[in-house]
Write an enzyme that holds these catalytic residues in place. Sequence first.
Site, PDB file in Angstrom:
ATOM      1  N   LYS A  52       0.856  -1.315  -0.100  1.00 44.51           N
ATOM      2  CA  LYS A  52      -0.034  -0.212  -0.052  1.00 44.51           C
ATOM      3  C   LYS A  52       1.059   1.322  -0.015  1.00 44.51           C
ATOM      4  O   LYS A  52       0.606   2.330  -0.945  1.00 44.51           O
ATOM      5  CB  LYS A  52      -0.961  -0.055   1.196  1.00 44.51           C
ATOM      6  CG  LYS A  52      -2.068  -1.050   1.057  1.00 44.51           C
ATOM      7  CD  LYS A  52      -3.032  -1.131   2.530  1.00 44.51           C
ATOM      8  CE  LYS A  52      -3.984  -2.324   2.226  1.00 44.51           C
ATOM      9  NZ  LYS A  52      -4.677  -2.619   3.694  1.00 44.51           N
ATOM     10  N   GLN A  96      -4.181  -1.053   9.631  1.00 46.83           N
ATOM     11  CA  GLN A  96      -4.180  -2.320   9.039  1.00 46.83           C
ATOM     12  C   GLN A  96      -4.959  -3.138  10.203  1.00 46.83           C
ATOM     13  O   GLN A  96      -4.603  -2.940  11.359  1.00 46.83           O
ATOM     14  CB  GLN A  96      -2.873  -2.866   8.754  1.00 46.83           C
ATOM     15  CG  GLN A  96      -2.938  -4.219   8.235  1.00 46.83           C
ATOM     16  CD  GLN A  96      -3.681  -4.126   6.583  1.00 46.83           C
ATOM     17  OE1 GLN A  96      -3.654  -3.073   6.146  1.00 46.83           O
ATOM     18  NE2 GLN A  96      -3.919  -5.325   6.120  1.00 46.83           N
ATOM     19  N   ASP A 119     -10.573   3.818   4.258  1.00 54.11           N
ATOM     20  CA  ASP A 119     -10.988   2.241   4.504  1.00 54.11           C
ATOM     21  C   ASP A 119     -12.652   2.220   4.301  1.00 54.11           C
ATOM     22  O   ASP A 119     -13.246   1.336   4.145  1.00 54.11           O
ATOM     23  CB  ASP A 119     -10.787   1.780   5.745  1.00 54.11           C
ATOM     24  CG  ASP A 119      -9.571   0.709   5.411  1.00 54.11           C
ATOM     25  OD1 ASP A 119      -9.416   0.164   4.559  1.00 54.11           O
ATOM     26  OD2 ASP A 119      -8.810   0.591   6.546  1.00 54.11           O
TER      27      ASP A 119
HETATM   28  N1  GUN Z   1      -7.042  -6.108   6.789  1.00 53.99           N
HETATM   29  C1  GUN Z   1      -7.583  -6.927   5.661  1.00 53.99           C
HETATM   30  N2  GUN Z   1      -7.994  -6.031   4.731  1.00 53.99           N
HETATM   31  C2  GUN Z   1      -8.271  -4.804   5.347  1.00 53.99           C
HETATM   32  C3  GUN Z   1      -8.487  -3.621   4.843  1.00 53.99           C
HETATM   33  O1  GUN Z   1      -9.308  -3.412   3.490  1.00 53.99           O
HETATM   34  N3  GUN Z   1      -8.268  -2.464   5.486  1.00 53.99           N
HETATM   35  C4  GUN Z   1      -7.653  -2.673   6.656  1.00 53.99           C
HETATM   36  N4  GUN Z   1      -7.471  -1.492   7.393  1.00 53.99           N
HETATM   37  N5  GUN Z   1      -7.304  -3.776   7.143  1.00 53.99           N
HETATM   38  C5  GUN Z   1      -7.492  -4.873   6.407  1.00 53.99           C
END
Ligand code: GUN
Length: 298
Positions: A52, A96, A119
């Site tokens: 990311k 995350q 998100d």
């Molecule tokens: N963990 C797995 N998928 C995601 C996501 O889309 N966003 C976040 N913040 N954590 C994750």
Amino acid sequence: MADLIDGKALAAEVTGKVSQHAADLIASGITPGLAVVIVGEDPASQVYVASKSKRAKECGFHSVQHTLAEETSEDELVALVEALNADPAIHGILVQLPLPGHIDSGTIIQTIAPEKDVDGFHFINVGKLGTGELDTAFVPCTPAGAMLMLERVRGRDLSGLNAVVVGRSNIVGKPMANLLLAANATVTIAHSRTADLPALARTADILVAAVGRPEMIKGDWVKPGATVIDVGINRVPAPERGEGKSRLVGDVAFDEGAAIAGAITPVPGGVGPMTIAMLMANTLVSACRAAGRQPPAL
Ligand code: GUN
């Protein structure tokens, strides 16, 4: 054999458009900023977070990563999120998940300023999606990416089509159902307590699999000609590749599904790459909104 919906190619297209618009914004003095926060050493999460941050840099964004120790307290994490909320150089904040057990993820998510919640997990954004206020909401990245893939096959208006979403998570299943509903599909959410799941799945013109169970959805669950969106990414042992080797599979038994469906997303190379692309798109949108500019259509 079904048409393949190529997530890698579509993600590259979205990222290319994001980079172009970001360059325009940067030329006018505003650099989109994304902060990614990870707590602890979970190897899979480390890989996701690194990609990311890297993609954000490739888009020309101001990209910062905060890597915190497993022992970080909830108060410390709240303080970091509050500092990022107040930082005008940051337009998107992503913490995350999952977080270590001693930190309440709900508390952390609700601390993120809704206008920086790229998100789309904050109650404000969940509520906006649920009430159709899509112009000011942030939509969670995975379902947003899945919708873009679906749009390539079925267009934007899903009137008259039956959609079945298998899985009811807050991250994928529920927002996906809301997006399908906003696009005029007739939507059913199925889950582990649903009676006769195969029969229900066979009614679906659009079948979305988001359960996290490797190859659970078999070919005879798929209506001929259906569009199948496989959100699952499951690592399974692959002894045929050598000792200790593994491979990624989706929630759909791909070969069986592809023989019946009209179009299907592969795993890997399907919805997965779209998630990061949509995170970039959400961050760009956030920077545009903060600058009082109309976000671009992607
Ligand atoms: N963990 C797995 N998928 C995601 C996501 O889309 N966003 C976040 N913040 N954590 C994750």
